[in-house]
Write an enzyme that holds these catalytic residues in place. Structure first.
Site, PDB file in Angstrom:
ATOM      1  N   GLU A  54       0.802  -1.221   0.000  1.00 33.83           N
ATOM      2  CA  GLU A  54       0.000   0.000   0.000  1.00 33.83           C
ATOM      3  C   GLU A  54       0.839   1.277   0.000  1.00 33.83           C
ATOM      4  OE1 GLU A  54      -2.478   3.231   0.611  1.00 33.83           O
ATOM      5  OE2 GLU A  54      -2.908   1.301  -0.306  1.00 33.83           O
ATOM      6  N   HIS A 133      -5.433   0.326  11.311  1.00 30.65           N
ATOM      7  CA  HIS A 133      -6.896   0.204  11.368  1.00 30.65           C
ATOM      8  C   HIS A 133      -7.318  -1.104  12.040  1.00 30.65           C
ATOM      9  CE1 HIS A 133      -7.282   3.647   8.711  1.00 30.65           C
ATOM     10  NE2 HIS A 133      -6.562   3.050   7.789  1.00 30.65           N
ATOM     11  N   ASN A 167      -6.112   8.130   6.483  1.00 29.29           N
ATOM     12  CA  ASN A 167      -5.633   7.432   5.295  1.00 29.29           C
ATOM     13  C   ASN A 167      -4.111   7.477   5.212  1.00 29.29           C
ATOM     14  OD1 ASN A 167      -4.793   7.131   2.401  1.00 29.29           O
ATOM     15  ND2 ASN A 167      -6.972   6.776   2.104  1.00 29.29           N
ATOM     16  N   ASP A 268      -3.253   8.505  -5.539  1.00 32.37           N
ATOM     17  CA  ASP A 268      -3.328   7.960  -4.191  1.00 32.37           C
ATOM     18  C   ASP A 268      -2.237   8.599  -3.323  1.00 32.37           C
ATOM     19  OD1 ASP A 268      -3.543   6.126  -1.974  1.00 32.37           O
ATOM     20  OD2 ASP A 268      -4.451   4.666  -3.317  1.00 32.37           O
TER      21      ASP A 268
END
Length: 355
Positions: A54, A133, A167, A268
């Site tokens: 990610e 998370h 995020n 992103d």
């Protein structure tokens, strides 16, 4: 009876409004072009990193830190637990090394998202900030990197009501950072609804042990964030409005909008090249394929670079593009020493030559 009629009318009106909005959003999704291939030479997949890479951040001497195993609602994911790896980009073998995590840390719920590094100028200590998370909540983990035994020491967990849907993150001190919230609501149903309605309500939060405050808002799904090499500007990718925003840092750590640059894609994470100040981003050319994943028609990948972002004429260039056959759903791109690392939300990591 009157209340029932009123409620029925309200529901009908909301349904119509949502339906119209969904049609408009769908048109925006469908308007995104199919990828025209633009590959780089000598691309190799990083070993054992085929379950999502990610976010990536690189130290000045070429040591890349990579977060893997993200489980994000609405996006494909596997059952592999979250981990942090390093890759030495000076090593021709490009061997990912899993960092040893502390025993007192909850590894089972570790769900890493955005990451950032801060190097203490007084002693060169390396601090790693990781958005986590657990149970799909949001918190920030602060680690210290120990190079001798390739391990992380957990220093603290940071939670705050303003850090409710984090995020990405960029560290600006040993315990301070800016972070993006990609949703306005905390309720899972309302968060899902946001993806369809896309209200410009998300924000950027500044955190330090002394104060926590919203410093910028009005974004449509605030996502990637980073800082300029001179620490004077913050860059924010608002993924659904296809822009990167430039904000000036003030002495009180507030942010003032300077400009925005259109990128023509859903960008992103943002990485900043230390020597040039260029911005590098992993982007999604077609959002519909991300959220409605079909392995027979996979989401493509795109790497976009912005040069001279503070000038009157920034240069936006597509550096890499793939239709999903090589790498799906690119989320980050980080250059070093003539190489480019490309990460993905749920797919493999790739290393290509830039020359």
């Amino acid at each position: 009876m009157g209340k029932l009629v009123f409620i029925s009318i309200v529901v009908a009106v909301v349904a119509v409004l949502i339906g119209v909005r969904i049609i408009n959003i769908s048109k925006r999704y469908l308007a995104f072009r199919e990828v025209t291939l633009n590959h780089l030479p000598n691309c190799v997949a990083l070993k054992n990193l085929d379950h999502g890479t990610e976010d990536i951040t690189i130290l000045g001497h070429g040591l890349a830190f990579i977060s893997t195993g993200l489980k994000y609602p609405g996006v494909p994911s596997g059952d592999v637990p979250g981990k942090i790896y390093t890759v030495d980009l000076n090593d021709p073998l490009l061997r990912p090394v899993e960092l040893r995590m502390p025993r007192n840390f909850d590894l089972e719920s570790f769900n890493p998202h955005g990451i950032s590094i801060y190097i203490d100028p007084s002693d060169d200590a390396v601090f790693l900030f990781v958005v986590n998370h657990p149970q799909h909540k949001s918190q920030v983990e602060l680690f210290k990197y120990v190079e001798e035994n390739r391990s992380l020491i957990h220093l603290k967990t940071i939670k705050h009501e303003l850090l409710h849907s984090v995020n990405d993150i960029v560290a600006v001190g040993p315990e301070s950072f800016y972070a993006t919230n990609d949703h306005y609501f905390t309720n899972e149903i309302l968060k899902s609804l946001e993806i369809y309605l896309l209200p410009p309500w998300t924000n950027v939060v500044y955190y330090s042990p002394k104060e926590v405050k919203v410093v910028s808002d009005g974004y449509t799904f605030a996502n990637g964030i980073n800082v300029s090499p001179d620490q004077k500007y913050i860059y924010v990718a608002a993924i659904f409005d296809h822009h990167v925003h430039v904000l000036e840092r003030k002495e009180d750590n507030s942010l003032v909008p300077v400009k925005s640059v259109a990128v023509g894609s859903l960008c992103d994470n943002i990485e900043v090249e230390p020597e040039t100040g260029d911005l590098w981003m992993g982007c999604h050319p077609n959002a519909r394929k991300i959220f409605l994943f079909d392995p027979k028609d996979p989401p493509g990948s795109e790497v976009i670079r912005i040069q001279n972002i503070h000038s009157d004429h920034p240069v936006v260039t597509q550096v890499y593009a793939d239709d999903g056959q090589v790498i799906m759903g690119s989320s980050v791109a980080a250059p070093y020493g003539g190489k480019l690392l490309i990460g993905s939300v749920f797919h493999k990591g790739l290393c290509c030559d830039l020359k």
